[in-house]
Write an enzyme that holds these catalytic residues in place. Structure first.
Site, mmCIF file in Angstrom:
data_model
loop_
_atom_site.group_PDB
_atom_site.id
_atom_site.type_symbol
_atom_site.label_atom_id
_atom_site.label_comp_id
_atom_site.label_asym_id
_atom_site.label_seq_id
_atom_site.Cartn_x
_atom_site.Cartn_y
_atom_site.Cartn_z
ATOM 1 N N ARG A 265 0.847 -1.207 0.000
ATOM 2 C CA ARG A 265 0.000 0.000 0.000
ATOM 3 C C ARG A 265 0.884 1.259 0.000
ATOM 4 N NH1 ARG A 265 0.300 3.806 2.717
ATOM 5 N NH2 ARG A 265 0.028 2.807 4.728
ATOM 6 N N GLY B 165 1.711 -18.738 20.476
ATOM 7 C CA GLY B 165 3.002 -18.881 19.788
ATOM 8 C C GLY B 165 2.873 -18.770 18.287
ATOM 9 N N ILE C 146 13.145 7.387 2.330
ATOM 10 C CA ILE C 146 12.284 7.623 1.178
ATOM 11 C C ILE C 146 11.795 6.299 0.580
ATOM 12 C CG2 ILE C 146 12.093 8.804 -1.043
ATOM 13 C CD1 ILE C 146 12.579 10.608 1.539
ATOM 14 N N SER D 231 9.743 15.515 11.594
ATOM 15 C CA SER D 231 8.450 16.135 11.911
ATOM 16 C C SER D 231 8.434 17.621 11.569
ATOM 17 C CB SER D 231 8.138 15.954 13.398
ATOM 18 O OG SER D 231 8.025 14.593 13.705
ATOM 19 N N GLU E 8 4.180 9.964 7.466
ATOM 20 C CA GLU E 8 3.021 10.805 7.116
ATOM 21 C C GLU E 8 2.479 11.545 8.335
ATOM 22 O OE1 GLU E 8 1.587 11.420 4.293
ATOM 23 O OE2 GLU E 8 2.708 10.065 2.995
#
Ligand code: FAD
Length: 390
Positions: A95, A346, A168, A143, A369
């Protein structure tokens, strides 16, 4: 065998259009067929499954909201969210590749680029023929990206780019990079840097315990000559990169729920099959508490992102609303992953099941993000009007 069944406790499917449902089943089937069977192996080997790029392009994962004339699918934001949800059900790393390509590379080229830049890059990015990455974070500025030191100097027909970016996604194999750097006036500018430009290298970052099936690297610029036609002409300041992050964060708000749903579904099934003390562990109150809380949080999260999708499609979603949803979805997904892992005992720590991989992946998703803390500060600032960042 991939037995995944998506939870829909509040019949939220009724809020989706026929087109949304069709897109979802296409992506869901693709993830079942192409991602789930191979992803654990790639994650264990810390390798990005490059062969998935073509399929990601075919299912419309790259820039689904970009207009058709530029190679996108021209879909609304709910459709985009659904696609991210289904892909992240498979793996947050895959994703991430799609988020970067669509929201952080295609979106800025579409929103800030010249017509020439759009025509040159977007159709090829939409199919995955070329791949992109997004360079904002630096070793000393995470940040606080406004503090960046990567810079450009005007040299007449080109800019001279110097500096370095870190963490990146897609960098090691990307053909192009959307890079943010300060000009001589200290204003943040965006530009497209192409692999092959002299002085531009992308060393890979090794040793990650998270997003292992996603390739991460640095972008190093040593007197790179960037032609003037590669710069985004009008956008200046932090609002450029922040506009892209809004797109990606929106997708993550849906995506993280996909990971949560997979963990819940796996734990639920396991709890009905695993017998201890003569009965399925799902029959014990302690395990039911975990499952009940998981499905409650998933359902609340689904409602939140559904509403956000409607607002975003109407161009009414605020950055602060997106922050809230990103933070909430990732937080509950991490919590669900941790509890689901424990429910498998486990077996939960093995690659036989997807949960531990989701859990480790989500440790990156909660950081990139905008960290969990940063999104809280955004909400705090929004409701109080007071800036607690500095
Ligand atoms: P820092 O900013 O140093 O933060 C450290 C801690 O301090 C955090 O807990 C943070 O919440 C806290 N903190 C910071 N400021 C404040 C404050 N004002 N008040 C209270 N607490 C604060 N970046 C890109 O540009 N492109 C990418 O493709 C990309 N991909 C990534 C992929 C992975 C796997 C990872 C891990 C990161 C990626 N990033 C990418 C970078 C990511 O966005 C940064 O890691 C993130 O913004 C945090 O920056 P930092 O790691 O420097 O942490």
């Amino acid at each position: 065998k991939d037995l995944y069944e998506a939870p829909d406790y509040y019949q939220l499917d009724e809020l989706l259009s026929e087109e949304h449902l069709l897109i979802r089943s296409t992506v869901r089937d693709w993830v079942k067929k192409e991602v789930s069977p191979i992803i654990e192996d790639y994650a264990q080997r810390a390798e990005f499954p490059k062969h998935l790029i073509k399929g990601l392009g075919e299912i419309g994962a790259f820039g689904p909201t970009i207009p058709v004339e530029y190679g996108g699918a021209g879909l609304d934001y709910t459709a985009y969210g659904i696609i991210m949800q289904e892909i992240e059900r498979g793996d947050s790393g895959i994703r991430s590749t799609a988020s970067v390509q669509g929201s952080l590379v295609m979106y800025p080229i579409y929103a800030y680029g010249t017509e020439e830049q759009r025509k040159k890059y977007l159709p090829k990015l939409a199919t995955g023929e070329i791949m992109g990455c997004f360079g904002l974070t630096e070793p000393d500025h995470g940040s606080n990206p406004g503090g960046m030191v990567t810079n450009i100097k005007d040299k007449g027909d080109h800019y001279l780019l110097n500096g370095a970016k870190m963490w990146i996604s897609n960098a090691p194999f990307a053909d192009i990079a959307v890079v943010w750097a300060k000009d001589e006036e200290g204003k943040i500018r965006g530009m497209v840097v192409e692999r092959g430009m002299e002085g531009f290298t992308t060393p890979e970052t090794h040793g990650k315990w998270s997003l292992r099936a996603s390739a991460t690297g640095e972008l190093v610029f040593d007197n790179v000559k960037v032609p003037k036609e590669n710069i985004f002409p009008d956008i200046k300041g932090l609002k450029g990169p922040l506009g892209c992050l809004n797109q990606a964060r929106y997708g993550i708000a849906w995506g993280a729920l996909g990971a949560a749903m997979d963990c819940y579904d796996t734990a639920l099934r396991y709890s009905k099959e695993r017998i201890q003390f003569g009965k399925p562990i799902g029959g014990f109150q302690l395990q039911q508490k975990k499952l009940a809380e998981m499905i409650t949080e998933i359902t609340k999260g689904q409602l939140l992102v559904w509403r956000l999708g409607v607002l975003k499609s109407e161009n009414r979603a605020t950055a602060e609303q997106i922050s809230m949803a990103k933070r909430n979805s990732v937080e509950i997904a991490l919590d669900i992953a941790r509890n689901a892992r424990q429910m498998l005992g486990g077996m939960g720590i093995t690659g036989e099941y997807s949960i531990m991989r989701h859990m480790m992946n989500l440790e990156s998703v909660v950081t990139y993000e905008g960290t969990h803390d940063v999104h809280l500060l955004i909400t705090g600032m929004d409701v109080t009007g007071l800036n607690a960042f500095k």
